[in-house]
Enzyme design. Structure first.
Site, PDB file in Angstrom:
ATOM      1  N   ARG A   1       0.759  -1.033  -0.026  1.00  0.00           N
ATOM      2  CA  ARG A   1      -0.027  -0.098   0.030  1.00  0.00           C
ATOM      3  C   ARG A   1       0.924   1.175   0.150  1.00  0.00           C
ATOM      4  NH1 ARG A   1      -5.318   1.671   1.783  1.00  0.00           N
ATOM      5  NH2 ARG A   1      -5.793  -0.747   2.140  1.00  0.00           N
TER       6      ARG A   1
ATOM      7  N   GLU B   1       1.333  -0.591   9.859  1.00  0.00           N
ATOM      8  CA  GLU B   1       2.020   0.590   9.314  1.00  0.00           C
ATOM      9  C   GLU B   1       1.051   2.072   9.390  1.00  0.00           C
ATOM     10  OE1 GLU B   1       4.311   3.079   5.733  1.00  0.00           O
ATOM     11  OE2 GLU B   1       4.452   0.978   5.649  1.00  0.00           O
TER      12      GLU B   1
ATOM     13  N   GLU C   1      -2.508  -8.522   4.908  1.00  0.00           N
ATOM     14  CA  GLU C   1      -3.124  -7.481   5.736  1.00  0.00           C
ATOM     15  C   GLU C   1      -3.957  -6.290   4.986  1.00  0.00           C
ATOM     16  OE1 GLU C   1      -1.833  -4.152   9.346  1.00  0.00           O
ATOM     17  OE2 GLU C   1      -0.588  -4.176   7.343  1.00  0.00           O
TER      18      GLU C   1
END
Length: 289
Positions: free
Chosen positions: A49, A91, A124
């Site tokens: 991402r 994150e 994730e």
């Protein structure tokens, strides 16, 4: 994918998933949780991402100010510095914690290899509710091609239906421009699914955007086009399994695939857009020779 690379993922998909399924557990309830200075935590350089919604991060930061970081970050020791921890999953929490001016973070240290680290990061992202259909499909594709997972295995581990995964993978057959419009939310996943079998998806997608057509309107338009170009008798012969197989092959090759049955035999027709696609097809076909 070589057998050696697959065997490096010793934990297996189910075990990797178990490390991510701690959403409702407080840090103290998870054995092995450490509290570390936030400056000793660094992001994953291969994080799939790349864009983080700032308003969503601000909301998460506000929650962290009041409640703290409830779910520990999953980290590993940095390969070049054992005093630094590298984020495997979490994150967003790390970024929001910085916005909330936290000095420490709860972490779970895992001995992930580079391959496992990337695999967990992809999983994730798939679990994030705001992931667009194209990026979700690309994540499934990466898990299948790089790590050897099947659609059935992904469906079982991720709690998705196999048809959901297969339908999303078919979106990767769409031209890059159409995929970009889906990423930009100019087209919905429903619009994109209706365009997968279109002869000229780009101009049709532009029409959808310009006229703000609903998914139902697009599906009706596609049925009209099919009725004008296809013979009803042949269309009726193609059952759901054959159409699903066409979709799976199209998703794998990223080219339109048609199966034309004639008795026990038939034809497999692969359509390519340009010479570059033809070259890729030749490489795929010659790989097993």
């Amino acid at each position: 994918m070589s057998q050696g690379k697959r065997s490096s993922l010793g934990r297996g998909l189910s075990a990797l998933m178990a490390d991510l399924q701690t959403e409702d557990n407080a840090p103290a309830a998870k054995e092995g949780t450490l509290t570390v200075p936030i400056e000793q935590v660094t992001p994953n350089p291969d994080q799939p991402r790349r864009v983080f919604d700032q308003s969503a991060l601000a909301e998460l930061a506000d929650s962290i100010r009041h409640r703290g970081v409830i779910q520990p970050l999953i980290v590993r020791k940095h390969p070049d510095d054992d005093q630094i921890y590298q984020i495997v999953a979490g994150e967003r929490r790390w970024r929001a914690a910085q916005m909330a001016q936290l000095h420490e973070l709860p972490v779970l240290v895992r001995g992930f290899s580079d391959e496992e680290m990337l695999e967990v990061a992809i999983i994730e992202n798939i679990q994030r509710a705001d992931l667009n259909a194209i990026d979700e499909a690309a994540s499934y594709k990466q898990l299948m091609t790089r790590f050897g997972h099947t659609q059935d295995k992904l469906a079982e581990a991720l709690g998705k239906s196999r048809s959901h995964i297969a339908n999303l993978l078919r979106l990767l057959n769409l031209p890059d421009q159409v995929q970009e419009w889906v990423r930009d939310e100019k087209l919905s996943a429903g619009h994109a699914r209706a365009l997968v079998t279109a002869e000229n998806p780009v101009p049709l997608a532009r029409k959808i955007i310009d006229k703000d057509l609903s998914v139902r309107a697009v599906e009706a338009l596609m049925r009209e086009k099919d009725g004008a170009t296809a013979k009803p008798s042949k269309r009726a012969e193609k059952d759901a399994d054959t159409r699903a197989l066409e979709g799976d092959l199209s998703a794998t090759l990223k080219m339109k695939v048609q199966i034309k049955q004639a008795g026990e035999g038939g034809q497999l027709v692969i359509s390519y857009r340009d010479l570059e696609q033809l070259d890729k097809l030749c490489q795929v076909l010659s790989a097993g020779v």
